[in-house]
Scaffold this active site. Structure first.
Site, PDB file in Angstrom:
ATOM      1  N   ASP A  50       0.841  -1.192   0.000  1.00 49.11           N
ATOM      2  CA  ASP A  50       0.000   0.000   0.000  1.00 49.11           C
ATOM      3  C   ASP A  50       0.879   1.245   0.000  1.00 49.11           C
ATOM      4  OD1 ASP A  50      -1.842   2.038   0.460  1.00 49.11           O
ATOM      5  OD2 ASP A  50      -2.985   0.881   1.929  1.00 49.11           O
ATOM      6  N   TYR A 135      -7.578  15.788  -8.441  1.00 50.30           N
ATOM      7  CA  TYR A 135      -6.625  14.863  -9.061  1.00 50.30           C
ATOM      8  C   TYR A 135      -5.434  15.629  -9.639  1.00 50.30           C
ATOM      9  CZ  TYR A 135      -4.768  11.520 -12.480  1.00 50.30           C
ATOM     10  OH  TYR A 135      -3.944  10.712 -13.223  1.00 50.30           O
TER      11      TYR A 135
END
Length: 279
Positions: A50, A135
């Site tokens: 992760d 984003y």
């Protein structure tokens, strides 16, 4: 090169890079959140990890020469959704690279870092950040992080502002298309260029209507060969007249420049399903 690490290896673009990257090094460590990648290439191994876990990233990058960082949520989403993988994940990659003494981070940035500039401005790599979404803001953050780590810690970075790396399926892509072959070529140049410092390059093919200027990135030796003009007549005829008042038609970010913050931009791109190539 002894060891490369590829993040986002299970994604659409990461899957295209696995095989060519495996040929550039003795050991390629691919990583993502998927349980596995299926068939591995010679010299490739897979580690599920992760990006939000700094300790995991430090362990993953141990002994690596460079990291090719494509891991992220690859669409606009609420800030809270992007904070972990896209913002904190970027910090963890640069910090882990620094702690392990890597030479360079090769980063999948995006046109959305400058997506609110108008396409008629023909911007260069030195255009100021004008993100079109959260984003895009994450891409600005990572680019500034890359600049900071070069200035303060001597860690090189190449930030590749990818425009549209998918089949040409809409009018915007006639100018913004990056073919998969040119993507691979760009990543290879980002890796094998002897000295990069902090560099930015637009990820776009040799399109007649490319709306960005890579002339100040010549030192990377990126020379794209493909041209989307071959698709122009059919795509323009299919789309019909475009609204000149729609920010999605007039700004570099395309639909990302028009959507409300937190709403998907990819959903408006009319992308054709391709699956994960070479996965």
């Amino acid at each position: 090169m002894k060891k490369l690490v590829l993040t986002g290896a299970a994604g659409r673009l990461g899957s295209y890079l696995r095989e060519p990257l495996s040929r550039l090094c003795d050991e390629l460590v691919s990583t993502d959140l998927a349980e596995d990648l299926g068939k591995l290439y010679p010299g490739e191994s897979y580690v599920k990890a992760d990006l939000q876990d700094l300790d995991a990233m430090v362990a993953l990058l141990e002994g690596a020469d460079m990291v090719v960082h494509f891991g992220a949520v690859c669409d606009e989403a609420p800030f809270e959704t992007l904070l972990g993988p896209n913002f904190i994940g970027a910090y963890n990659i640069w910090e882990a690279a620094h702690r392990n003494g890597l030479r360079r981070v090769v980063y999948a940035s995006s046109i959305h870092a400058v997506g609110m500039h108008k396409k008629t401005d023909f911007i260069g790599i030195d255009a100021p950040h004008r993100p079109d979404t959260f984003y895009g803001l994450a891409k600005c953050f990572a680019e500034d992080l890359a600049s900071l780590y070069w200035d303060k810690r001597g860690l090189e970075s190449v930030c590749m502002r990818i425009l549209s790396c998918a089949q040409v399926s809409n009018p915007r892509a006639v100018g913004s298309w990056l073919s998969y072959d040119d993507l691979i070529h760009m990543v290879e140049r980002a890796i094998d260029t002897p000295i990069t410092g902090f560099s930015v390059v637009y990820g776009v093919s040799n399109n007649d209507r490319a709306p960005v200027d890579n002339s100040k990135a010549q030192h990377l030796g990126y020379r794209p060969k493909d041209n989307a003009e071959q698709f122009a007549k059919e795509i323009y005829a299919e789309a019909g007249p475009l609204d000149p008042q729609d920010p999605g038609n007039t700004h570099h970010g395309g639909p990302f420049a028009a959507v409300e913050l937190g709403n998907s931009g990819v959903a408006l791109l009319n992308l054709k399903e391709e699956g994960n190539a070479k996965s």
